[in-house]
Design a protein around this motif. Structure first.
Motif, PDB file in Angstrom:
ATOM      1  N   SER A 170      70.419  15.136   2.971  1.00  0.00           N
ATOM      2  CA  SER A 170      70.551  14.317   1.767  1.00  0.00           C
ATOM      3  C   SER A 170      71.974  13.795   1.619  1.00  0.00           C
ATOM      4  O   SER A 170      72.184  12.628   1.261  1.00  0.00           O
ATOM      5  CB  SER A 170      70.151  15.144   0.550  1.00  0.00           C
ATOM      6  OG  SER A 170      70.422  14.458  -0.648  1.00  0.00           O
ATOM      7  N   CYS A 171      72.944  14.661   1.892  1.00  0.00           N
ATOM      8  CA  CYS A 171      74.352  14.244   1.809  1.00  0.00           C
ATOM      9  C   CYS A 171      74.680  13.175   2.842  1.00  0.00           C
ATOM     10  O   CYS A 171      75.375  12.202   2.537  1.00  0.00           O
ATOM     11  CB  CYS A 171      75.265  15.451   1.994  1.00  0.00           C
ATOM     12  SG  CYS A 171      75.229  16.626   0.630  1.00  0.00           S
ATOM     13  N   ILE A 172      74.186  13.355   4.055  1.00  0.00           N
ATOM     14  CA  ILE A 172      74.440  12.365   5.109  1.00  0.00           C
ATOM     15  C   ILE A 172      73.803  11.028   4.738  1.00  0.00           C
ATOM     16  O   ILE A 172      74.421   9.964   4.889  1.00  0.00           O
ATOM     17  CB  ILE A 172      73.888  12.864   6.463  1.00  0.00           C
ATOM     18  CG1 ILE A 172      74.608  14.148   6.908  1.00  0.00           C
ATOM     19  CG2 ILE A 172      74.023  11.769   7.526  1.00  0.00           C
ATOM     20  CD1 ILE A 172      76.072  13.990   7.195  1.00  0.00           C
ATOM     21  N   ALA A 173      72.571  11.074   4.236  1.00  0.00           N
ATOM     22  CA  ALA A 173      71.883   9.841   3.845  1.00  0.00           C
ATOM     23  C   ALA A 173      72.639   9.127   2.725  1.00  0.00           C
ATOM     24  O   ALA A 173      72.744   7.895   2.723  1.00  0.00           O
ATOM     25  CB  ALA A 173      70.452  10.162   3.404  1.00  0.00           C
ATOM     26  N   PHE A 174      73.188   9.900   1.779  1.00  0.00           N
ATOM     27  CA  PHE A 174      73.937   9.300   0.676  1.00  0.00           C
ATOM     28  C   PHE A 174      75.232   8.672   1.184  1.00  0.00           C
ATOM     29  O   PHE A 174      75.609   7.575   0.745  1.00  0.00           O
ATOM     30  CB  PHE A 174      74.243  10.364  -0.386  1.00  0.00           C
ATOM     31  CG  PHE A 174      74.869   9.817  -1.627  1.00  0.00           C
ATOM     32  CD1 PHE A 174      74.122   9.099  -2.538  1.00  0.00           C
ATOM     33  CD2 PHE A 174      76.229  10.008  -1.890  1.00  0.00           C
ATOM     34  CE1 PHE A 174      74.693   8.585  -3.696  1.00  0.00           C
ATOM     35  CE2 PHE A 174      76.813   9.505  -3.035  1.00  0.00           C
ATOM     36  CZ  PHE A 174      76.040   8.787  -3.942  1.00  0.00           C
TER      37      PHE A 174
END
Length: 387
Positions: free
Chosen positions: A323-327
């Protein structure tokens, strides 16, 4: 045609540059034929210099912080049981104690620091191998905290951002922050047992500082650490128990992350103390720790899987790290290796267990040992300052 008999060809030494790059002494620099004058000395060229047209794409592959040696040599933090306080309670208004590197060293050697870091490790271990949607124990306390965070999310819809030309710092965030200051204590009192009603004098400041700074309109890892400290204070009072840890990460912290991302996007919060391109992330650290723990021993997803858009699209809702990488990829433009070189390098680590242990060490060194971050940290009776 053979060279003249009296022409002496100097013997080539191992230290001489190769003939394909530089002609030997006494030869023309253009055609290589014999000359009567010596060529310009080669000393003017720096040794081991790159070719003139060399231009690195980015920094070398290991984009660790400047004090990478301290991170490498630092021992991996271990989980610790949080000691629960007993009567008589001596709650007090917490104050700042850290002003210099000497204060940081004193804090690092204290039982408070080791136990707080051990609490973070315990939270990380509680979510190991678990998806966000997996069933977990949700106590009334965990449910109450999630409800509080949902209330804070609703306030964002009630306080829309004003039109501004600046890139960062929408002043409507100050209105949101002022409402938080007014209602923080009453929100917390809703789930506190009667015997701990007096603790608000100590725990409300941690909660209030968990969502950014109203005057600077910024947010960073120091504010995130305050939220972890607030949860730690609840654990010290026995309100958050060990069996709640899984729910604290999978329900509370996930909701906190959702709230902070919305605040960052709607009010354009400026990164507080960001390392820029050389940092892990502009705003967060803990979700990378918890998220890497989720993926330990995963059958299919490896650290390099973050480069697959399909994996990010299908699994970012279940794993905090993804999720952090996608954000990051959503809010930053350009090549991932250029705007997030440290995250790109971490993707080359062979397994998630090494990623998790490395991030825990990095959190200790890059957050808990940094004066600019920890100078705002508060100490009271629940998190003691050792004199």
């Amino acid at each position: 045609m053979e060279p003249p008999k009296d022409q002496h060809t100097p013997e080539k030494s191992p230290s001489d540059p190769p003939s394909s790059a530089y002609p030997p002494s006494g030869c023309c620099t253009n055609c290589g034929g014999p000359t009567i004058s010596e060529p310009p000395p080669l000393a003017s060229l720096p040794e081991m210099s790159p070719p003139p047209n060399y231009r690195p794409i980015r920094a070398p592959a290991i984009n660790l912080p400047h004090n990478s040696q301290a991170i490498i040599l630092s021992p991996v933090p271990h989980a610790e049981q949080v000691p629960v306080v007993t009567p008589p309670y001596q709650f007090q208004c917490p104050v700042k104690r850290i002003h210099s590197s000497d204060d940081i060293r004193r804090f690092q050697e204290s039982a408070s620091c080791k136990n707080f870091l051990g609490f973070v490790v315990s939270l990380s271990e509680s979510i190991r191998g678990q998806k966000i949607s997996d069933p977990c124990h949700v106590s009334p306390t965990v449910a109450a905290i999630v409800s509080i965070l949902e209330t804070l999310l609703q306030w964002i819809d009630e306080i829309p951002p004003v039109q501004m030309s600046s890139r960062y710092g929408n002043i409507s965030f100050r209105t949101w922050h002022e409402r938080l200051a007014e209602k923080a204590e009453s929100l917390i009192l809703e789930f506190l047992p009667d015997e701990f009603k007096g603790s608000t004098i100590e725990i409300v400041p941690y909660f209030f500082d968990s969502f950014g700074n109203g005057s600077r309109i910024d947010y960073g890892t120091g504010h995130e650490t305050n939220f972890a400290a607030w949860l730690y204070c609840l654990a010290r009072m026995g309100i958050v128990k060990e069996e709640d840890y899984h729910g604290v990460v999978a329900r509370v912290f996930v909701k906190y992350l959702e709230l902070m991302r919305k605040l960052q996007m709607v009010y354009c919060l400026e990164p507080a103390g960001s390392h820029g391109v050389w940092g892990l992330d502009d705003y967060h650290f803990l979700p990378f720790i918890f998220g890497s723990s989720q993926l330990i021993d995963h059958k299919y997803m490896k650290p390099k899987s973050i480069h697959s858009d399909d994996i990010l699209e299908n699994f970012s809702s279940e794993y905090m790290y993804l999720s952090c990488i996608a954000f990051v990829k959503k809010v930053k433009k350009g090549l991932f290796a250029e705007h997030s070189p440290l995250l790109d390098d971490i993707s080359g680590v062979p397994n998630w267990k090494k990623v998790n242990s490395g991030l825990l060490k990095m959190y200790k060194v890059e957050v808990l040992e940094k004066v600019p971050i920890m100078q705002h940290f508060l100490f009271g009776w629940l998190i003691k300052w050792d004199e």
